[in-house]
Design a protein around this motif. Sequence first.
Motif, PDB file in Angstrom:
ATOM      1  N   LEU A   1      23.794  20.571 -61.974  1.00 50.41           N
ATOM      2  CA  LEU A   1      25.031  21.045 -61.365  1.00 50.41           C
ATOM      3  C   LEU A   1      26.237  20.727 -62.233  1.00 50.41           C
ATOM      4  O   LEU A   1      27.174  21.516 -62.311  1.00 50.41           O
ATOM      5  N   LEU A   2      26.228  19.589 -62.936  1.00 55.93           N
ATOM      6  CA  LEU A   2      27.363  19.220 -63.776  1.00 55.93           C
ATOM      7  C   LEU A   2      27.554  20.202 -64.929  1.00 55.93           C
ATOM      8  O   LEU A   2      28.684  20.605 -65.223  1.00 55.93           O
ATOM      9  N   LEU A   3      26.478  20.620 -65.562  1.00 60.76           N
ATOM     10  CA  LEU A   3      26.588  21.607 -66.642  1.00 60.76           C
ATOM     11  C   LEU A   3      27.070  22.954 -66.123  1.00 60.76           C
ATOM     12  O   LEU A   3      27.849  23.650 -66.793  1.00 60.76           O
ATOM     13  N   THR A   4      26.647  23.309 -64.929  1.00 60.46           N
ATOM     14  CA  THR A   4      27.105  24.553 -64.331  1.00 60.46           C
ATOM     15  C   THR A   4      28.595  24.501 -64.036  1.00 60.46           C
ATOM     16  O   THR A   4      29.330  25.456 -64.302  1.00 60.46           O
TER      17      THR A   4
ATOM     18  N   LEU B   1      29.322  17.671 -56.151  1.00 60.78           N
ATOM     19  CA  LEU B   1      28.493  16.913 -57.089  1.00 60.78           C
ATOM     20  C   LEU B   1      28.327  15.468 -56.635  1.00 60.78           C
ATOM     21  O   LEU B   1      27.216  14.922 -56.649  1.00 60.78           O
ATOM     22  N   VAL B   2      29.407  14.833 -56.203  1.00 54.85           N
ATOM     23  CA  VAL B   2      29.334  13.435 -55.756  1.00 54.85           C
ATOM     24  C   VAL B   2      28.479  13.313 -54.499  1.00 54.85           C
ATOM     25  O   VAL B   2      27.639  12.411 -54.391  1.00 54.85           O
ATOM     26  N   SER B   3      28.656  14.215 -53.546  1.00 56.00           N
ATOM     27  CA  SER B   3      27.844  14.138 -52.326  1.00 56.00           C
ATOM     28  C   SER B   3      26.372  14.420 -52.615  1.00 56.00           C
ATOM     29  O   SER B   3      25.490  13.820 -51.994  1.00 56.00           O
ATOM     30  N   MET B   4      26.103  15.292 -53.573  1.00 59.33           N
ATOM     31  CA  MET B   4      24.716  15.582 -53.939  1.00 59.33           C
ATOM     32  C   MET B   4      24.072  14.384 -54.626  1.00 59.33           C
ATOM     33  O   MET B   4      22.907  14.061 -54.359  1.00 59.33           O
TER      34      MET B   4
ATOM     35  N   GLY C   1      20.316  11.493 -55.324  1.00 65.72           N
ATOM     36  CA  GLY C   1      20.098  10.587 -56.442  1.00 65.72           C
ATOM     37  C   GLY C   1      20.222  11.234 -57.807  1.00 65.72           C
ATOM     38  O   GLY C   1      20.233  10.541 -58.815  1.00 65.72           O
ATOM     39  N   ASN C   2      20.318  12.537 -57.890  1.00 68.50           N
ATOM     40  CA  ASN C   2      20.495  13.230 -59.162  1.00 68.50           C
ATOM     41  C   ASN C   2      21.218  14.536 -58.922  1.00 68.50           C
ATOM     42  O   ASN C   2      21.535  14.885 -57.783  1.00 68.50           O
TER      43      ASN C   2
ATOM     44  N   GLY D   1      15.889  20.453 -57.116  1.00 66.33           N
ATOM     45  CA  GLY D   1      15.474  19.547 -56.053  1.00 66.33           C
ATOM     46  C   GLY D   1      16.001  19.926 -54.684  1.00 66.33           C
ATOM     47  O   GLY D   1      15.570  19.392 -53.678  1.00 66.33           O
ATOM     48  N   LEU D   2      16.909  20.863 -54.627  1.00 67.41           N
ATOM     49  CA  LEU D   2      17.460  21.307 -53.349  1.00 67.41           C
ATOM     50  C   LEU D   2      16.624  22.434 -52.782  1.00 67.41           C
ATOM     51  O   LEU D   2      16.056  23.249 -53.513  1.00 67.41           O
ATOM     52  N   SER D   3      16.544  22.490 -51.493  1.00 69.77           N
ATOM     53  CA  SER D   3      15.880  23.632 -50.870  1.00 69.77           C
ATOM     54  C   SER D   3      16.903  24.367 -50.014  1.00 69.77           C
ATOM     55  O   SER D   3      17.912  23.811 -49.590  1.00 69.77           O
ATOM     56  N   ILE D   4      16.616  25.598 -49.728  1.00 71.35           N
ATOM     57  CA  ILE D   4      17.542  26.423 -48.946  1.00 71.35           C
ATOM     58  C   ILE D   4      17.579  25.956 -47.505  1.00 71.35           C
ATOM     59  O   ILE D   4      18.623  25.973 -46.854  1.00 71.35           O
ATOM     60  N   LEU D   5      16.463  25.503 -46.962  1.00 70.81           N
ATOM     61  CA  LEU D   5      16.388  25.114 -45.574  1.00 70.81           C
ATOM     62  C   LEU D   5      16.934  23.712 -45.313  1.00 70.81           C
ATOM     63  O   LEU D   5      17.156  23.357 -44.173  1.00 70.81           O
ATOM     64  N   GLY D   6      17.133  22.923 -46.350  1.00 71.35           N
ATOM     65  CA  GLY D   6      17.691  21.588 -46.188  1.00 71.35           C
ATOM     66  C   GLY D   6      16.687  20.519 -45.806  1.00 71.35           C
ATOM     67  O   GLY D   6      17.036  19.478 -45.295  1.00 71.35           O
ATOM     68  N   TRP D   7      15.400  20.751 -46.005  1.00 74.27           N
ATOM     69  CA  TRP D   7      14.370  19.752 -45.671  1.00 74.27           C
ATOM     70  C   TRP D   7      14.368  18.636 -46.655  1.00 74.27           C
ATOM     71  O   TRP D   7      14.383  18.697 -47.765  1.00 74.27           O
TER      72      TRP D   7
END
Length: 97
Positions: free
Chosen positions: A27-30, A77-80, A85-86, A91-97
Motif C-alpha cells: 500500500l505504501l508504494l501505491t 496505511l496506519v490502521s492497516m 501487521g503489514n 493479505g486483505l479480503s473483500i469480505l473482511g474475514w
Amino acid sequence: MFDIFYLVIGFMFFSGLFTFCSMRSHLLLTLLSLEFLSMCLYLIMFSFLFSYSFSYYFLLVYLVFVVCEGALGLGILVSMIRSHGNDHISGLSILGW
C-alpha cells in the motif's frame, strides 16, 4: 523549450502511471506513486494556466485536495499496519474475514 518540458512531464506521468499499475503488492508504494501522479498533474495544470494567463486559484484548491488525499491514505496505511501487521494488499479480503 516548452516542447522538451512537455515531453519530460509526459514521461514523468506515464512512468508514474506504470508504477501505480505495477506496484500493487504494498500500500505504501501505491500511495507514493499516487502522490507522484498528483504532482505531475499539478505541473501540467500549472504550465497550462501559465501559458494561457489564467488565475492560479484552482491550483490552490487542487493542492488542498491532494493533501487531504495523502492524509487519508496515510490514515488507512496506519490502521492497516496496526490491524494486520503489514501493508501487503494481498493479505486483505473483500469480505473482511
